[in-house]
Design a protein around this motif. Structure first.
Motif, PDB file in Angstrom:
ATOM      1  N   LYS A 210      67.917 -26.490 -81.311  1.00 57.79           N
ATOM      2  CA  LYS A 210      67.549 -27.777 -81.926  1.00 57.79           C
ATOM      3  C   LYS A 210      67.025 -28.751 -80.886  1.00 57.79           C
ATOM      4  O   LYS A 210      66.020 -29.444 -81.100  1.00 57.79           O
ATOM      5  N   GLN A 211      67.695 -28.818 -79.724  1.00 56.18           N
ATOM      6  CA  GLN A 211      67.233 -29.717 -78.669  1.00 56.18           C
ATOM      7  C   GLN A 211      65.898 -29.245 -78.091  1.00 56.18           C
ATOM      8  O   GLN A 211      65.034 -30.059 -77.754  1.00 56.18           O
ATOM      9  N   ALA A 212      65.715 -27.937 -78.010  1.00 57.21           N
ATOM     10  CA  ALA A 212      64.442 -27.392 -77.514  1.00 57.21           C
ATOM     11  C   ALA A 212      63.289 -27.810 -78.420  1.00 57.21           C
ATOM     12  O   ALA A 212      62.189 -28.153 -77.940  1.00 57.21           O
ATOM     13  N   ASP A 213      63.513 -27.793 -79.735  1.00 54.92           N
ATOM     14  CA  ASP A 213      62.461 -28.202 -80.663  1.00 54.92           C
ATOM     15  C   ASP A 213      62.166 -29.699 -80.539  1.00 54.92           C
ATOM     16  O   ASP A 213      61.016 -30.125 -80.687  1.00 54.92           O
ATOM     17  N   ARG A 218      58.873 -24.867 -78.214  1.00 57.01           N
ATOM     18  CA  ARG A 218      58.112 -23.904 -79.008  1.00 57.01           C
ATOM     19  C   ARG A 218      56.911 -24.605 -79.625  1.00 57.01           C
ATOM     20  O   ARG A 218      57.001 -25.799 -79.955  1.00 57.01           O
ATOM     21  N   PRO A 219      55.775 -23.955 -79.807  1.00 60.48           N
ATOM     22  CA  PRO A 219      55.502 -22.532 -79.593  1.00 60.48           C
ATOM     23  C   PRO A 219      54.944 -22.188 -78.202  1.00 60.48           C
ATOM     24  O   PRO A 219      54.679 -21.021 -77.941  1.00 60.48           O
ATOM     25  N   ASP A 232      75.364 -18.001 -86.759  1.00 61.00           N
ATOM     26  CA  ASP A 232      74.585 -19.009 -86.035  1.00 61.00           C
ATOM     27  C   ASP A 232      73.314 -19.338 -86.811  1.00 61.00           C
ATOM     28  O   ASP A 232      72.930 -20.504 -86.957  1.00 61.00           O
ATOM     29  N   VAL A 233      72.658 -18.294 -87.283  1.00 57.83           N
ATOM     30  CA  VAL A 233      71.427 -18.480 -88.047  1.00 57.83           C
ATOM     31  C   VAL A 233      71.709 -19.280 -89.315  1.00 57.83           C
ATOM     32  O   VAL A 233      70.983 -20.214 -89.662  1.00 57.83           O
ATOM     33  N   LYS A 234      72.792 -18.916 -89.989  1.00 63.79           N
ATOM     34  CA  LYS A 234      73.165 -19.632 -91.217  1.00 63.79           C
ATOM     35  C   LYS A 234      73.446 -21.104 -90.917  1.00 63.79           C
ATOM     36  O   LYS A 234      73.036 -21.995 -91.670  1.00 63.79           O
ATOM     37  N   ALA A 235      74.141 -21.363 -89.806  1.00 58.80           N
ATOM     38  CA  ALA A 235      74.482 -22.748 -89.448  1.00 58.80           C
ATOM     39  C   ALA A 235      73.244 -23.552 -89.060  1.00 58.80           C
ATOM     40  O   ALA A 235      73.135 -24.736 -89.385  1.00 58.80           O
ATOM     41  N   MET A 236      72.318 -22.917 -88.357  1.00 53.51           N
ATOM     42  CA  MET A 236      71.090 -23.607 -87.942  1.00 53.51           C
ATOM     43  C   MET A 236      70.187 -23.925 -89.120  1.00 53.51           C
ATOM     44  O   MET A 236      69.523 -24.956 -89.161  1.00 53.51           O
ATOM     45  N   PRO A 239      64.713 -23.345 -91.359  1.00 50.47           N
ATOM     46  CA  PRO A 239      63.648 -24.141 -90.749  1.00 50.47           C
ATOM     47  C   PRO A 239      63.732 -24.187 -89.218  1.00 50.47           C
ATOM     48  O   PRO A 239      62.708 -24.192 -88.537  1.00 50.47           O
ATOM     49  N   THR A 240      64.961 -24.179 -88.681  1.00 52.75           N
ATOM     50  CA  THR A 240      65.141 -24.183 -87.219  1.00 52.75           C
ATOM     51  C   THR A 240      65.139 -22.774 -86.647  1.00 52.75           C
ATOM     52  O   THR A 240      64.528 -22.516 -85.603  1.00 52.75           O
TER      53      THR A 240
END
Length: 374
Positions: A210-213, A218-219, A232-236, A239-240
């Motif tokens: 999230k902080q990287a975005d 990216r990209p 982790d994927v579910k929590a993110m 969209p993230t």
């Protein structure tokens, strides 16, 4: 007198969703399906929270072994796992690691009393590393959690990168309790790396992505989350997380067998199982079958029987347990779906490739582990 097995895990903290109560649920399903008794004794599943602290975890494990617990499952965090590995040998009991990732458990810290069941940091990092290396991404920067697990991940992944003709252009380390990764992300951005590799725990990945975005990583640069899991994927959220790569031995929607188990598990726990929680079922079943076959509760004899017997269950076909304690099974590379491609709350992955078990794990190293000399 009950036949006791224990689930030692993070039951309340930062990595609770990786294993925790969900693993206990899967263990109890296995005990029920096994019939509830072994050696004429009712099987009891104990649970304890090590709070991700070595002293707490090792104290709990010692107490259990002294009270007759035959095997401890799961464990998790490397610092606790390495202590339990030594303790199990001293007490001549078994430890079966589900959410522990350190490849040292079957390397320099191997033991005849330890079985590394689900995955390790090498197998989990291999898929994404192989994928990006083959795509021509040569320069890598590491963001590494500053304890044994992170050091192991960076070490093993660096070897993969260099074997593929790439190089590591920089690295930074962060404490386990870090929440602000901006400084490390800026270093990664200015390093000239094609890929920023996250050699950190599943609990840190969501925050870093999230902080990287927010920084616009990216990209232009790829993010390689070397320890990403289903929850982790579910929590993110998609969209993230969309586009991230995951290497895992299990996804609930792979086939009819995995879906059948996931349905039962969901009815009990109200979440889909991740690889650790699914693997707990097979680990307990394989262990109890070995105890039954041996006809006694002798750790070394039971471990030997487990190693002689192929691992076959809904998530593993013709797996094997090597002399060093490593379970060798196929791993799969998944890509996180886009929101548009997902057809439901837990429809999160698409399958990209299979990595055969013999490739997915490092070869046994006789120089590091004497058990591998056999």
């Amino acid at each position: 007198m009950p036949f006791k097995i224990g689930a030692l895990s993070d039951m309340s903290g930062i990595v609770v969703d990786l294993s925790g109560p969900g693993t206990v649920t899967a263990m109890r399903l296995a005990v029920e399906d096994f019939g509830g008794t072994v050696l004429g004794r009712p099987i009891q599943v104990l649970e304890a929270d090590h709070l991700n602290k070595p002293d707490v975890g090792i104290t709990a494990a010692r107490k259990w072994y002294d009270e007759g617990v035959s095997a401890i499952f799961d464990v998790g965090i490397t610092s606790v796992a390495l202590g339990v590995q030594e303790l199990a040998r001293d007490k001549n009991r078994l430890a079966i690691y589900l959410s522990s990732a350190s490849s040292d458990l079957t390397g320099k810290n191997c033991s005849p009393n330890g079985i590394h069941w689900t995955y390790n940091n090498y197998s989990q990092a291999l898929g994404v590393t192989k994928f990006y290396t083959q795509a021509g991404e040569k320069n890598w920067y590491f963001m590494t959690v500053d304890y044994a697990y992170g050091v192991n991940v960076q070490r093993d992944t660096t070897a993969m990168i260099e074997a593929g003709g790439g190089k590591v252009v920089g690295a930074s380390r962060h404490p386990f309790d870090t929440k602000d990764f901006s400084s490390d992300l800026l270093k990664g951005q200015t390093s000239g790396a094609n890929v920023i590799a996250l050699a950190t725990t599943t609990a840190h990945v969501a925050s870093i992505v999230k902080q990287a975005d927010e920084f616009g990583v990216r990209p232009k640069q790829k993010l390689a989350a070397l320890s990403l899991t289903l929850h982790d994927v579910k929590a993110m959220g998609l969209p993230t997380a969309q586009g991230l790569l995951v290497t895992s031995p299990f996804y609930w929607d792979q086939n009819d067998e995995t879906r059948a188990f996931a349905k039962r598990y969901f009815e009990r726990f109200k979440k889909m199982p991740n690889m650790v929680q699914a693997s707990a079922y097979g680990a307990v079943m394989h262990y109890l079958n070995a105890v039954k076959a041996v006809g006694e509760d002798d750790a070394i004899k039971v471990a030997a029987r487990m190693k002689e017997t192929p691992v076959n269950d809904f998530m593993t076909k013709n797996g094997k347990i090597r002399a060093d304690g490593r379970v060798v099974r196929d791993m799969y590379i998944f890509r996180v779906k886009t929101p548009a491609a997902s057809k439901g709350e837990w429809d999160l992955y698409e399958t990209l490739a299979t990595i055969p078990g013999e490739e997915a794990f490092q070869k046994a190293d006789p120089a590091a582990c004497p058990l591998a000399k056999g």
